[in-house]
Design an enzyme around this catalytic site. Structure first.
Site, mmCIF file in Angstrom:
data_model
loop_
_atom_site.group_PDB
_atom_site.id
_atom_site.type_symbol
_atom_site.label_atom_id
_atom_site.label_comp_id
_atom_site.label_asym_id
_atom_site.label_seq_id
_atom_site.Cartn_x
_atom_site.Cartn_y
_atom_site.Cartn_z
ATOM 1 C CB CYS A 1 39.687 17.614 16.530
ATOM 2 S SG CYS A 1 40.079 18.249 18.258
ATOM 3 C CB CYS B 1 37.684 19.757 21.120
ATOM 4 S SG CYS B 1 36.747 20.731 19.561
ATOM 5 C CE1 TYR C 1 -0.004 2.913 9.584
ATOM 6 C CE2 TYR C 1 -1.221 5.300 7.609
ATOM 7 C CZ TYR C 1 0.146 5.101 9.511
ATOM 8 O OH TYR C 1 0.954 5.906 9.252
ATOM 9 C CE LYS D 1 7.437 5.056 4.978
ATOM 10 N NZ LYS D 1 7.548 6.404 5.830
ATOM 11 C CD GLU E 1 -0.806 -0.338 3.798
ATOM 12 O OE1 GLU E 1 -0.924 -2.091 4.408
ATOM 13 O OE2 GLU E 1 -1.322 0.494 4.524
ATOM 14 C CE LYS F 1 11.189 6.307 2.523
ATOM 15 N NZ LYS F 1 11.854 6.773 3.515
ATOM 16 C CB CYS G 1 40.501 20.789 15.349
ATOM 17 S SG CYS G 1 38.647 20.995 15.798
ATOM 18 C CG ASP H 1 5.307 12.526 2.649
ATOM 19 O OD1 ASP H 1 5.894 12.600 4.098
ATOM 20 O OD2 ASP H 1 6.183 13.573 2.529
ATOM 21 C CB CYS I 1 40.191 23.177 19.723
ATOM 22 S SG CYS I 1 40.400 21.489 19.685
HETATM 23 S S1 IVH Z 1 2.264 1.096 9.063
HETATM 24 C C1 IVH Z 1 4.834 -0.442 12.814
HETATM 25 N N1 IVH Z 1 1.759 1.886 7.312
HETATM 26 O O1 IVH Z 1 5.144 5.937 8.087
HETATM 27 C C2 IVH Z 1 4.455 0.144 11.796
HETATM 28 N N2 IVH Z 1 2.449 3.440 8.083
HETATM 29 O O2 IVH Z 1 8.485 5.405 8.626
HETATM 30 C C3 IVH Z 1 2.801 0.703 11.732
HETATM 31 N N3 IVH Z 1 2.851 5.593 7.196
HETATM 32 O O3 IVH Z 1 5.131 5.993 10.823
HETATM 33 C C4 IVH Z 1 2.972 1.785 10.341
HETATM 34 N N4 IVH Z 1 1.817 5.403 5.221
HETATM 35 O O4 IVH Z 1 3.745 7.249 9.901
HETATM 36 C C5 IVH Z 1 2.306 2.124 7.922
HETATM 37 N N5 IVH Z 1 0.787 2.889 5.111
HETATM 38 C C6 IVH Z 1 1.139 2.401 6.328
HETATM 39 C C7 IVH Z 1 1.884 4.140 6.485
HETATM 40 C C8 IVH Z 1 2.832 4.619 7.404
HETATM 41 C C9 IVH Z 1 2.658 6.173 6.221
HETATM 42 C C10 IVH Z 1 4.102 5.879 8.259
HETATM 43 C C11 IVH Z 1 4.009 6.487 10.237
HETATM 44 C C12 IVH Z 1 4.695 5.253 10.032
HETATM 45 C C13 IVH Z 1 5.585 5.596 9.648
HETATM 46 C C14 IVH Z 1 6.892 4.715 9.410
#
Ligand code: IVH
Length: 713
Positions: free
Chosen positions: A441, A447, A241, A133, A131, A329, A423, A135, A426
């Protein structure tokens, strides 16, 4: 530039009364606006230095024209203290982060890791969900008897901020649920869509306010409003989620659980898909990546989760992330800009790190003006010269990096950088040991840069984590010679009360910072924030042992190793005694090396630290002020809590990783080698020298089945 009748450029001494009054009016207005932007909006509109100079000018005019002091004078105002901004909200189940995967290979390895742990052969069925991620920022929503009882941000994972009042206006967040378990915590992401973000920024700009840098900031700034009416006016959205505490399971699978969340009335992401193989996962990654630009909201990768929840439970967690999920990512975003200068920073271990100062450029929605250059070799290898056009890239939260130099139109004036051999702070020699990439250093204690960095580490999140005492305050306190070593943090209050130091906050910021009065005022004018700082410091007088160990900043000892040491030794004095006893050999040394995950490098870091008189002295002074807690291993009632276990041979029902994780979770110590201190050797078929060793030493030997009986599995 100053206009002829621009009062702001006129020295206070030459103002007449009428001009002074006008200036006081102007300053009051500007400062109030800056305060609003800072405290209420999470979005400062001017630099600290500019803000400070406005307040200073205001104070000077008031001193010269006391009768003109306004009823709404900024000198009488105190900013909102951070701890009061939102109540703290401890999480019943920790809110964790995710491990990252950056390419297909990492994803293949993730699948293999999960299989190894669960003992599922390659080719045997193992499903994952994939799914987007999102932001945004994660949120925990707690429902009790179907009613929304609490909403909290992630915070540090253990304690978040209570934002219940603010989420009531988010349409994607139901206030009541039908058919939900008695206790249900729903987790997901708060975000802002691209179109809403643009419209909001247009509105802000029309009102003369600063726009947000990107949708994520806009979502965070909008959620963290003191006035929930402001949040209500901001178009926030939410995708569910995951879940936290639940009184009854939602389903057997991730797919099923998310379907339940949808039934309860939550928005769930339509792009979530169940995948039966790595190939399917990677294919879905491509699908999502292709749709990325058209989704209308920011995503920064794809999250894969093991679908079966019983598997998730078996897999559990390692430090801050689950073993059953990973974030794949998207490739980093890149941009071109000019490298204007290279500066050298000195870290807490004395490492000299070159930092690139760049002509500001927007990379994936964020303005970047610095990038790390790692070390001398990197600069040479990439032939990076000051004045070059460079490609910078930013991936997630990591510090931006310089990928390469654009050489086709290199400026003739571009200069090679000469890495210093002393350095810059210092002046001590900076040496590069054989085989080391970094130059260090040699100033050690003399320092200032190292001392300052050590203090910053000491108060950092994974260490003492003192609210209102961050990097900036450490800088200020160190420069003023008020805090030069950790123990002095804890004597601040005493010294303030006896008049030895004068902390005076002329500015308390949303992050709790307290700035030093550079003008040397006699009277603390903002006692409240000084008192808040003392309270925050006093709250940390009994730190958890692992945090305490981490705070000391021994070489090679970060959060994870500190935890291993804390678990093994239980008390700080046990660790210290062992470190002093353990030379480069002998039983104390062997015992340290027997800790699973601790090798010669880590052990060396601990031992070297305690060899130094000045370190022991500094620790002694610190221990007069704070008492690290004992690591209570016997927390679990398990009969193996506190016992040292070694696994050998092959196991039948569990994998080695799983067995280890289980033992650790029950409070046992897992060691890689058998010694007289071993309590149990769990031996499977094929056990060899460890078994012989154990028998010779009279260590209790168990079969896998006996072990399972012992732990009640
Ligand atoms: S699952 C136990 N699913 O990504 C971890 N996280 O980098 C449960 N996030 O803190 C997270 N989309 O804020 C999950 N589809 C998704 C997500 C997601 C964004 C974020 C979430 C998490 C962070 C980790």
């Amino acid at each position: 530039m100053a206009k002829k009748n621009d009062l702001s450029a006129k020295p206070v001494k030459s103002l007449n009364a009428e001009e002074a009054a006008a200036e006081l009016e102007r300053l009051a207005r500007l400062i109030a606006k800056a305060d609003g932007a800072y405290y209420a909006e999470d979005r400062p509109t001017m630099s600290d230095a500019e803000y400070d100079s406005l307040r200073r000018r205001n104070a000077l005019i008031e001193r010269d024209f006391p009768k003109l002091k306004r009823a709404d004078s900024p000198s009488d105002k105190i900013g909102a203290a951070p701890s009061m901004k939102f109540e703290k909200s401890p999480h019943a189940v920790a809110m964790l982060s995710l491990d990252n995967a950056f390419d297909d290979e990492d994803v293949t390895e993730f699948d293999a890791r999960v299989r190894r742990f669960l003992k599922i052969e390659a080719g045997a069925p193992l499903a994952f969900t994939a799914e987007p991620k999102i932001d945004g920022l994660s949120l925990n929503l707690r429902y009790v008897n179907g009613e929304l009882a609490n909403a909290a941000t992630r915070g540090d994972g253990a304690v978040g901020e209570n934002v219940t009042a603010n989420v009531l206006s988010v349409p994607d967040i139901p206030r009541t649920l039908r058919g939900a378990p008695e206790t249900l915590e729903v987790r997901g992401e708060i975000y802002m869509s691209h179109s809403d973000f643009k419209a909001l920024n247009a509105l802000l700009e029309k009102d003369g306010d600063e726009p947000f840098a990107n949708p994520r900031n806009a979502a965070a700034g909008s959620l963290r409003q003191i006035d929930s009416a402001v949040t209500a006016s901001r178009p926030l959205r939410f995708f569910a989620y995951a879940w936290g505490e639940i009184s009854a399971p939602l389903a057997d699978t991730q797919t099923g659980a998310v379907a339940r969340l949808k039934e309860f009335g939550f928005s769930t992401n339509p792009l979530m898909m169940r995948c039966r193989s790595v190939d399917e996962m990677l294919a879905h990654y491509s699908v999502i990546e292709k749709q990325r630009a058209g989704l209308g909201y920011d995503i920064d990768g794809v999250v894969y989760k093991v679908d079966r929840i019983d598997y998730q439970e078996r897999l559990g967690f390692v430090s801050r992330s689950p073993r059953w999920a990973v974030a794949h990512k998207f490739p980093a975003e890149q941009a071109r800009t000019i490298l204007e200068a290279i500066e050298i920073q000195v870290g807490r271990t004395g490492a000299l790190t070159p930092v690139a100062r760049l002509k500001p450029v927007t990379v994936g929605g964020v303005v970047v003006s610095n990038a790390t250059l790692h070390n001398q070799d990197e600069i040479e290898r990439k032939d990076i010269r000051v004045g070059d056009t460079v490609v910078v890239q930013r991936a997630g939260d990591v510090i931006p990096q310089i990928v390469e130099v654009v050489t086709d139109n290199r400026q003739p004036g571009a200069r090679k950088f000469k890495f210093p051999d002393s350095c810059p702070v210092c002046g001590s020699h900076a040496v590069r040991e054989e085989g080391e990439a970094v130059r260090r250093c040699t100033g050690g204690l003399v320092c200032a840069a190292q001392a300052k960095e050590r203090l910053k580490h000491f108060v950092s999140r994974g260490a003492f984590d003192i609210e209102g005492l961050g990097e900036k305050q450490i800088e200020a306190f160190f420069d003023a010679a008020i805090v030069t070593e950790p123990a002095q943090i804890f004597t601040l209050e005493k010294r303030q009360k006896s008049g030895d130091v004068e902390l005076y906050a002329y500015k308390t910021k949303a992050d709790g910072s307290l700035a030093l009065n550079k003008e040397g005022a006699k009277q603390p004018t903002n006692l409240k924030s000084v008192e808040n700082l003392f309270a925050a410091i006093n709250e940390r007088r009994e730190p958890a042992l692992d945090r305490f160990i981490n705070a000391l900043g021994m070489r090679h000892i970060g959060e994870t190793n500190a935890r291993l040491l804390a678990r093994h030794y239980g008390t700080f004095s046990a660790l210290q005694t062992a470190a002093i006893e353990a030379g480069a050999e002998g039983p104390a040394y062997d015992d340290m090396l027997s800790i699973d995950g601790v090798g010669a490098l880590v052990a060396g870091g601990v031992i070297e630290f305690f060899k130094e008189d000045h370190n022991r002295d500094a620790v002694l002074r610190l221990l007069e002020e704070v008492t690290p807690q004992e690591m209570k291993i016997a927390q679990s009632a398990s009969s193996v809590a506190g016992k040292t276990v070694v696994f050998t041979g092959s196991l039948e029902t569990l994998t080695r990783d799983e067995a280890k994780a289980q033992a650790l979770a029950l409070g046992a110590k897992v060691s890689g080698s058998v010694s007289a201190r071993t309590d149990y050797l769990v031996a499977g078929p094929g056990a060899g020298s460890k078994l012989k060793n154990a028998q010779a030493l009279g260590v209790h030997v168990l079969t896998e089945e006996q072990w399972r009986d012992l732990i009640g599995a």
